[in-house]
Design a protein around this motif. Sequence first.
Motif, PDB file in Angstrom:
ATOM      1  N   TYR A  36       4.852 -11.455 -60.052  1.00  0.00           N
ATOM      2  CA  TYR A  36       5.697 -11.842 -58.913  1.00  0.00           C
ATOM      3  C   TYR A  36       5.583 -10.802 -57.798  1.00  0.00           C
ATOM      4  CZ  TYR A  36       9.738 -12.632 -56.001  1.00  0.00           C
ATOM      5  OH  TYR A  36      10.548 -12.830 -54.910  1.00  0.00           O
ATOM      6  N   LEU A  37       5.664  -9.541 -58.154  1.00  0.00           N
ATOM      7  CA  LEU A  37       5.575  -8.477 -57.148  1.00  0.00           C
ATOM      8  C   LEU A  37       4.228  -8.508 -56.434  1.00  0.00           C
ATOM      9  CD1 LEU A  37       7.285  -5.673 -59.223  1.00  0.00           C
ATOM     10  CD2 LEU A  37       8.226  -6.782 -57.177  1.00  0.00           C
ATOM     11  N   ARG A  38       3.163  -8.750 -57.182  1.00  0.00           N
ATOM     12  CA  ARG A  38       1.830  -8.831 -56.580  1.00  0.00           C
ATOM     13  C   ARG A  38       1.732 -10.041 -55.666  1.00  0.00           C
ATOM     14  NH1 ARG A  38      -2.877  -8.719 -59.499  1.00  0.00           N
ATOM     15  NH2 ARG A  38      -3.781  -7.656 -57.726  1.00  0.00           N
ATOM     16  N   SER A  39       2.373 -11.144 -56.037  1.00  0.00           N
ATOM     17  CA  SER A  39       2.334 -12.342 -55.188  1.00  0.00           C
ATOM     18  C   SER A  39       3.104 -12.141 -53.887  1.00  0.00           C
ATOM     19  CB  SER A  39       2.887 -13.559 -55.939  1.00  0.00           C
ATOM     20  OG  SER A  39       4.304 -13.525 -56.007  1.00  0.00           O
ATOM     21  N   ARG A  40       3.992 -11.157 -53.896  1.00  0.00           N
ATOM     22  CA  ARG A  40       4.779 -10.851 -52.695  1.00  0.00           C
ATOM     23  C   ARG A  40       4.144  -9.734 -51.873  1.00  0.00           C
ATOM     24  NH1 ARG A  40       7.518 -14.811 -51.364  1.00  0.00           N
ATOM     25  NH2 ARG A  40       8.943 -13.494 -50.231  1.00  0.00           N
ATOM     26  N   GLY A  41       2.923  -9.329 -52.242  1.00  0.00           N
ATOM     27  CA  GLY A  41       2.182  -8.391 -51.422  1.00  0.00           C
ATOM     28  C   GLY A  41       2.043  -6.978 -51.955  1.00  0.00           C
ATOM     29  N   ALA A  42       2.632  -6.687 -53.087  1.00  0.00           N
ATOM     30  CA  ALA A  42       2.511  -5.338 -53.649  1.00  0.00           C
ATOM     31  C   ALA A  42       1.121  -5.159 -54.255  1.00  0.00           C
ATOM     32  CB  ALA A  42       3.572  -5.110 -54.722  1.00  0.00           C
ATOM     33  N   GLY A  43       0.543  -3.987 -54.068  1.00  0.00           N
ATOM     34  CA  GLY A  43      -0.711  -3.658 -54.732  1.00  0.00           C
ATOM     35  C   GLY A  43      -0.448  -3.336 -56.196  1.00  0.00           C
ATOM     36  N   ASP A  44      -1.509  -3.131 -56.955  1.00  0.00           N
ATOM     37  CA  ASP A  44      -1.363  -2.860 -58.391  1.00  0.00           C
ATOM     38  C   ASP A  44      -0.463  -1.660 -58.677  1.00  0.00           C
ATOM     39  OD1 ASP A  44      -2.872  -4.989 -59.326  1.00  0.00           O
ATOM     40  OD2 ASP A  44      -4.734  -3.841 -59.334  1.00  0.00           O
ATOM     41  N   ASP A  45      -0.723  -0.558 -58.010  1.00  0.00           N
ATOM     42  CA  ASP A  45       0.063   0.661 -58.261  1.00  0.00           C
ATOM     43  C   ASP A  45       1.523   0.476 -57.862  1.00  0.00           C
ATOM     44  OD1 ASP A  45      -2.170   1.953 -59.238  1.00  0.00           O
ATOM     45  OD2 ASP A  45      -2.601   2.995 -57.355  1.00  0.00           O
ATOM     46  N   GLN A  46       1.737  -0.137 -56.706  1.00  0.00           N
ATOM     47  CA  GLN A  46       3.112  -0.360 -56.239  1.00  0.00           C
ATOM     48  C   GLN A  46       3.843  -1.337 -57.160  1.00  0.00           C
ATOM     49  OE1 GLN A  46       3.628  -2.172 -52.384  1.00  0.00           O
ATOM     50  NE2 GLN A  46       5.535  -1.058 -52.060  1.00  0.00           N
ATOM     51  N   ALA A  47       3.167  -2.389 -57.589  1.00  0.00           N
ATOM     52  CA  ALA A  47       3.781  -3.361 -58.502  1.00  0.00           C
ATOM     53  C   ALA A  47       4.162  -2.693 -59.822  1.00  0.00           C
ATOM     54  CB  ALA A  47       2.840  -4.541 -58.744  1.00  0.00           C
ATOM     55  N   GLU A  48       3.297  -1.836 -60.329  1.00  0.00           N
ATOM     56  CA  GLU A  48       3.596  -1.119 -61.574  1.00  0.00           C
ATOM     57  C   GLU A  48       4.800  -0.197 -61.395  1.00  0.00           C
ATOM     58  OE1 GLU A  48       3.444  -0.195 -65.454  1.00  0.00           O
ATOM     59  OE2 GLU A  48       2.097  -1.633 -64.520  1.00  0.00           O
ATOM     60  N   GLU A  49       4.841   0.505 -60.276  1.00  0.00           N
ATOM     61  CA  GLU A  49       5.973   1.404 -60.007  1.00  0.00           C
ATOM     62  C   GLU A  49       7.279   0.626 -59.871  1.00  0.00           C
ATOM     63  OE1 GLU A  49       7.223   4.508 -56.520  1.00  0.00           O
ATOM     64  OE2 GLU A  49       5.107   4.417 -57.083  1.00  0.00           O
ATOM     65  N   LEU A  50       7.229  -0.495 -59.162  1.00  0.00           N
ATOM     66  CA  LEU A  50       8.432  -1.312 -58.997  1.00  0.00           C
ATOM     67  C   LEU A  50       8.865  -1.937 -60.320  1.00  0.00           C
ATOM     68  CD1 LEU A  50       7.571  -2.992 -55.600  1.00  0.00           C
ATOM     69  CD2 LEU A  50       9.428  -1.360 -56.027  1.00  0.00           C
ATOM     70  N   LEU A  51       7.910  -2.345 -61.131  1.00  0.00           N
ATOM     71  CA  LEU A  51       8.223  -2.872 -62.458  1.00  0.00           C
ATOM     72  C   LEU A  51       8.967  -1.831 -63.280  1.00  0.00           C
ATOM     73  CD1 LEU A  51       7.981  -4.754 -64.931  1.00  0.00           C
ATOM     74  CD2 LEU A  51       5.706  -3.757 -65.311  1.00  0.00           C
ATOM     75  N   GLN A  52       8.482  -0.606 -63.277  1.00  0.00           N
ATOM     76  CA  GLN A  52       9.143   0.469 -64.018  1.00  0.00           C
ATOM     77  C   GLN A  52      10.563   0.682 -63.496  1.00  0.00           C
ATOM     78  OE1 GLN A  52       7.909   1.890 -66.761  1.00  0.00           O
ATOM     79  NE2 GLN A  52       6.088   0.628 -66.544  1.00  0.00           N
ATOM     80  N   GLU A  53      10.723   0.617 -62.190  1.00  0.00           N
ATOM     81  CA  GLU A  53      12.053   0.784 -61.588  1.00  0.00           C
ATOM     82  C   GLU A  53      13.005  -0.333 -62.035  1.00  0.00           C
ATOM     83  OE1 GLU A  53      14.628   2.568 -58.485  1.00  0.00           O
ATOM     84  OE2 GLU A  53      12.598   3.185 -58.993  1.00  0.00           O
TER      85      GLU A  53
END
Length: 75
Positions: free
Chosen positions: A41-58
Amino acid sequence: MAFRRQSKAQTTHLLGSVAQGQDSSAFAALFHRYASRIKGYLRSRGAGDDQAEELLQEVMMILWRDAARFDRARG
């Protein structure tokens, strides 16, 4: 449709277990079940791999930290 009810019931049970006693195995099951969906979902909203992983952890840390606020009656 029965699968969705069962899946929701399982998720509610896991969330309740984390909320009641910070059950690490229930948290791990939730992480395993939802990590790829959240990251997708985060990637579909424009997050890159690293940012999506960081947001997932958050997101998962917020779930762990605030689990006691979960109300089984509300689901």
